[in-house]
Design an enzyme around this catalytic site. Structure first.
Site, short mmCIF file in Angstrom:
data_model
loop_
_atom_site.label_atom_id
_atom_site.label_comp_id
_atom_site.label_asym_id
_atom_site.label_seq_id
_atom_site.Cartn_x
_atom_site.Cartn_y
_atom_site.Cartn_z
N HIS A 22 0.82 -1.20 0.00
CA HIS A 22 0.00 0.00 0.00
C HIS A 22 0.86 1.26 0.00
CE1 HIS A 22 -4.09 -1.80 1.07
NE2 HIS A 22 -3.27 -2.82 0.94
N ASP A 113 -6.12 5.79 2.48
CA ASP A 113 -6.17 4.41 1.99
C ASP A 113 -7.57 3.86 2.25
OD1 ASP A 113 -5.85 1.46 1.93
OD2 ASP A 113 -3.71 1.90 1.84
#
EC number: 2.4.1.195
Length: 460
Positions: A22, A113
Site C-alpha cells: 500500500h 487508503d
C-alpha cells in the site's frame, strides 16, 4: 532574471495503510502530486515513517497504538490492529491537521487508503475534501462492493457461480477475491478489512484506483449502464523513470520496509543473455504454502531456465534436498530486491509472480510476460486477467481437487511464455500494454488528465 518559485497549488495529506504493497502506490502518487506543485504531507505510523526516504515529501508520524511494532508479527490480530489504528490514528491525525491550520499552508484534502475508511470521518470533521485510494484493480473493487452491499451472499457459494456484474467479465468461484470465498472461514478478519472499504465510500469526493484507461474496459451493456464502481483511474503508480520519465531521478518508490539486494542482482543479470531469465517473486509477504514452494522449486529445477528467485532465508531451508546445489550455475537466490530494476533488465524473459496488483501492474507497465501462481486475496482475479483479458501470460492451473499447482503445469507455463510461437504472441500483447501504460501517464494522457483535474479541485 531570477527564476520564480512555482505557486503551490494546494496541500494534501496522504494516509496509507502501513504495509509495503500500500505504501508503494500511495507514496508514488504523493511524488506525482509534488511534481505538479502540490505540497504533500504523508501521515503514517511511527514504525513506518522512517522507511519513506523521498526528500520532496514531508513525513509526519501518527499513532496506530503500536508505534514501534510492525504489522504481521506472530500473534498479530488484524481486528485488534484495525480498532487500535482507528482510535489512535483518528486522534493523532486530527491533531496533525489542526497543526497546519495556523500556518501558511493549511490542509485542503485528505487522501486516505480505502483500508482506513475512518479517514473520511476525520476529513469531514475538519471540513476537508476527501479522496479514497484503492490499491486493488477496478474489477476487484466492484466485486467486493457487491459483497459489502449484500448483493452477493457471504461467504460466496461455489454453486452460485458464475458471479456477474454488468459491464465486467463474469467470474468463477475460484476467480473471486479469496477472502470472500475460499479463505472466508479461515481468515475472516481479512475479509472484514476488505468489505469495510465500502459502507461510506460513496461519500468521498474522489475514488482513486491504481489503473489506467483501457486496462479494464467494461463490456458493452445491453441492459443499461455498467455496474462497475465509478472511480477515477490515476495509474499506473510506478516510478516515472519506467513510464513517462518526466520526474527527475524517479527510479524507485522511495519507501521500503525491506532492504533490497541490488548490486548483486544487477551484476548477475549482466552475465545472462537477453530474455533468458525467469524472475521469481511472490511479493513482500513472500507467502507460498510449503507444498507449493516445493513444486515451484521442482519446476525451476526441471525447466533448465536461468532464474532469479526472491525467497526468504527461512524458506530456503524448506526447499527440496539438493535443489540449491543442482541449480547454482543458473540461479541466484536473494531475500529481497528492487523489483522494478530487475523487471526492466533486458535479460528478464518472464515474471513468475503471485499476481498481487502492484506486481501485476509492474509486469504490464514494463512489458514483461507473466506466469501467475495466485495464492489468495485479489491475486486469483489478477491472474485471470493476465491470461484471458490482457493475454500477456498464463495462469498456472491448480491440480484438480487440490489447492496446489504442480511442477509439470509450471514448466508448461514457463516454456509457453519463454519459447515458441506462443511466446511471440504474448510478447506482442505485452508491448501493447506497456505502450498504453506509458501513454496514460505521459503529458495529456488519460491518467495525467485525471490527476490534473483533481489538483484543479483543491481549495474549491
Amino acid at each position: 532574471m531570477a527564476e520564480t518559485t512555482p505557486k503551490v497549488k494546494g496541500h494534501v495529506v496522504i494516509l496509507p495503510y502501513p504495509v509495503q504493497g500500500h505504501l508503494n502506490p500511495m507514496v508514488q502518487f504523493a511524488k506525482r502530486l509534488v511534481s505538479k506543485n502540490v505540497k504533500v504531507t504523508i501521515a503514517t505510523t511511527t514504525y513506518t515513517a522512517s522507511s519513506i526516504t523521498t526528500p520532496s515529501l514531508s513525513v509526519e508520524p501518527i499513532s496506530d497504538g503500536f508505534d514501534f511494532i510492525p504489522i504481521g508479527i506472530p500473534g498479530f490480530s488484524v481486528d485488534t490492529y484495525s480498532e487500535s489504528f482507528k482510535l489512535n490514528g483518528s486522534e493523532t491525525l486530527t491533531l496533525l491537521i489542526e497543526k497546519f491550520k495556523s500556518t501558511d499552508s493549511p490542509i485542503d484534502c485528505l487522501i486516505y487508503d480505502s483500508f482506513l475508511p475512518w479517514g473520511l470521518e476525520v476529513a469531514r470533521s475538519m471540513e476537508l475534501s476527501a479522496a479514497s485510494f484503492f490499491t486493488n484493480n477496478l474489477t476487484v473493487c466492484s466485486v467486493l462492493r457487491k459483497f459489502s452491499n449484500g448483493d452477493f451472499p457471504l461467504p460466496a457459494d461455489p454453486n452460485s457461480a458464475p458471479f456477474r456484474i454488468r459491464g465486467l467479465p463474469s467470474l468463477s468461484y475460484d476467480e473471486l477475491p479469496s477472502f470472500v470465498g475460499r479463505h472466508w472461514l479461515t481468515h475472516p478478519e481479512h475479509g472484514r478489512v476488505l468489505l469495510n472499504q465500502f459502507p461510506n465510500h460513496e461519500n468521498a469526493d474522489w475514488l482513486f484506483v491504481n489503473g489506467f484507461e483501457g486496462l479494464e474496459e467494461t463490456q458493452d451493456c445491453e441492459n443499461g449502464e455498467s455496474d462497475a464502481m465509478k472511480a477515477t483511474l490515476i495509474g499506473p503508480m510506478i516510478p516515472s523513470a519506467y513510464l513517462d520519465d518526466r520526474m527527475e531521478d524517479d527510479k524507485d518508490y522511495g519507501a521500503s520496509l525491506l532492504k533490497p539486494i541490488s548490486k548483486e542482482c544487477m551484476e548477475w543479470l549482466e552475465t545472462k543473455q537477453a530474455q533468458s531469465v525467469a524472475f521469481v517473486s511472490f511479493g513482500s509477504f513472500g507467502i507460498l504454502f510449503e507444498k507449493q514452494l516445493a513444486e515451484v522449486a521442482i519446476a525451476l529445477q526441471e525447466s533448465d531456465l536461468n532464474f532469479l528467485w526472491v525467497i526468504k532465508e527461512a524458506h530456503i531451508a524448506k526447499l527440496p534436498e539438493g535443489f540449491v546445489e543442482s541449480t547454482k550455475d543458473r540461479a541466484l537466490l536473494v531475500s529481497w530486491c528492487n523489483q522494478l530494476e530487475v523487471l526492466a533488465h533486458e535479460s528478464i524473459g518472464c515474471f513468475l509472480t503471485h499476481c498481487g496488483w502492484n506486481s501485476t501492474l509492474e509486469g504490464l507497465s514494463l512489458g514483461v510476460p507473466m506466469v501467475g501462481v495466485p495464492q489468495w486475496s485479489d491475486q486469483m482475479n489478477d491472474a485471470k486477467f493476465v491470461e484471458e483479458v490482457w493475454k500477456v501470460g498464463y495462469r498456472a492451473k491448480e491440480e484438480a481437487g487440490e489447492v496446489i499447482v504442480k511442477s509439470e503445469e509450471l514448466v508448461r507455463c514457463l516454456k509457453g511464455v519463454m519459447e515458441g510461437e506462443s511466446s511471440v504472441k504474448i510478447r506482442e500483447s505485452s508491448k501493447k500494454w506497456k505502450d498504453l501504460a506509458v501513454k496514460a501517464m505521459s503529458e495529456g494522457g488519460s491518467s495525467d488528465r485525471s490527476i490534473n483535474e483533481f489538483i484543479e479541485s483543491l481549495g474549491k
